[in-house]
Design a protein around this motif. Sequence first.
Motif, short mmCIF file in Angstrom:
data_model
loop_
_atom_site.label_atom_id
_atom_site.label_comp_id
_atom_site.label_asym_id
_atom_site.label_seq_id
_atom_site.Cartn_x
_atom_site.Cartn_y
_atom_site.Cartn_z
N SER A 58 0.82 -1.22 0.00
CA SER A 58 0.00 0.00 0.00
C SER A 58 0.85 1.27 0.00
CB SER A 58 -0.93 0.01 1.21
OG SER A 58 -0.19 -0.06 2.43
N SER A 59 2.14 1.14 0.33
CA SER A 59 3.03 2.30 0.34
C SER A 59 3.30 2.84 -1.06
CB SER A 59 4.36 1.94 1.02
OG SER A 59 5.07 0.97 0.24
N VAL A 63 1.20 1.52 -4.12
CA VAL A 63 0.07 1.35 -5.04
C VAL A 63 -0.77 2.63 -5.07
CG1 VAL A 63 -2.06 0.09 -5.50
CG2 VAL A 63 -0.01 -1.15 -4.77
N ASP A 64 -1.00 3.15 -6.26
CA ASP A 64 -1.76 4.39 -6.44
C ASP A 64 -3.11 4.04 -7.09
OD1 ASP A 64 -2.78 6.88 -6.92
OD2 ASP A 64 -1.07 7.61 -8.08
N PHE A 65 -4.16 4.07 -6.31
CA PHE A 65 -5.48 3.72 -6.82
C PHE A 65 -6.10 4.85 -7.65
CE2 PHE A 65 -5.06 0.65 -3.35
CZ PHE A 65 -5.50 -0.51 -3.97
N ARG A 107 -9.88 -4.71 -2.31
CA ARG A 107 -8.59 -4.19 -2.79
C ARG A 107 -7.47 -5.16 -2.42
NH1 ARG A 107 -8.28 2.43 -1.83
NH2 ARG A 107 -9.55 2.97 -3.68
N SER A 166 -2.65 -9.52 0.12
CA SER A 166 -3.12 -8.29 0.75
C SER A 166 -2.15 -7.15 0.47
CB SER A 166 -3.26 -8.50 2.26
OG SER A 166 -3.48 -7.27 2.92
N ILE A 167 -2.69 -5.94 0.28
CA ILE A 167 -1.83 -4.78 0.08
C ILE A 167 -1.21 -4.30 1.39
CG2 ILE A 167 -3.03 -4.01 -2.01
CD1 ILE A 167 -4.42 -1.89 -0.24
N SER A 168 -1.60 -4.93 2.50
CA SER A 168 -1.02 -4.57 3.80
C SER A 168 0.27 -5.32 4.08
CB SER A 168 -2.03 -4.83 4.92
OG SER A 168 -2.32 -6.21 5.02
N ILE A 200 -3.50 -5.18 -10.00
CA ILE A 200 -4.10 -4.48 -8.87
C ILE A 200 -5.61 -4.59 -9.02
CG2 ILE A 200 -4.20 -2.31 -7.60
CD1 ILE A 200 -1.38 -3.51 -7.85
N ASP A 204 -9.34 -3.47 -7.62
CA ASP A 204 -10.06 -2.45 -6.85
C ASP A 204 -11.54 -2.57 -7.17
OD1 ASP A 204 -10.75 -0.25 -5.32
OD2 ASP A 204 -10.26 1.19 -6.89
N GLU A 210 5.17 2.06 -9.99
CA GLU A 210 4.92 1.22 -8.82
C GLU A 210 5.96 0.11 -8.71
OE1 GLU A 210 0.05 1.65 -8.47
OE2 GLU A 210 0.94 0.25 -9.91
#
Length: 307
Positions: A184-185, A187-189, A220, A234-236, A250, A252, A263
Amino acid sequence: MKKMTAIDLFAGLGGFSAGAEMAGIDVVWAGNHWPAAVEIHAANHPGARHACQDLQQTNWRDVPAHDIMLASPCCQGHSKARGKLNGNPQHDDSRSTAWAPVSAVEYHRPYLFWIENVPGFLNWVLYPAWCAAMHALGYALTPMIIDAADHDVPQHRERLFIAGVRAKHPLEIKMRRREHVPASSFVDFEAGNWQPIEKPGRAANTLARIAAGRAQHGDRFISSYYGAERGGRSISRPIGTITTRDRHAIIDGDRMRMLSIPEATAAMSFPPGYILPPVPKLAMHMLGNAVAPKVARDVLTAMLEAA
């Protein structure tokens, strides 16, 4: 105090060189057989001398003296991703590039070196002979398998690093593990070329992967187009290994897109503003082959502390 100097063999995009500079080391020479990679490396590291040639044919007298040799011999012949069929000439030729660093240290005898490759390098039938050659030249070896995620890189990427020191005893290198950085640091949604997940022609396997990922991670997450990740990621947590071709999608909600070059660059830990080829396919290829700069920074810093 005199600044340490290094040369970079099979320099590619320049991840080892970028990490060396982060560690306060001057890269004075870089070599690679691929003109496109040499051009990009020179754009990012103009202070180094560059050679575009088969490094197995290098005249090492033309290479400046240095304190540290860095080398990332071709990994395809050792990689599970490409296979290792007995008698495959392409893979035999790939594996033979590992002898170029041996000839380099035989001529220059630097005090230190780092060799980077995939962990499968340890299973090479000639690995014992390769180690014996380095030992005969007076080097003690410290092999380490390092996950980039433990070194401030938002990506799980296991690679073999072999430290060499011109001494009787190997270095006792202590690598400090850093806290993991999530995908998540980077990835630009709000950016990218999104497409509907449900559209004509979408492969059934892709839809099944996405459905499994949504069940595990919600709306996500990251889905892999190939490989063992059936349920997504997970994006976490850190992303999976960046490869030489598009692998990560990605997700969403009801839309999806492939991981972008910016990215992927961040996932590899290259610094902001690092120059990449303008063609996305070529940029992804170079990124997937590169050493993660922050890993290179940490292994070099730890080596200098141990030396």
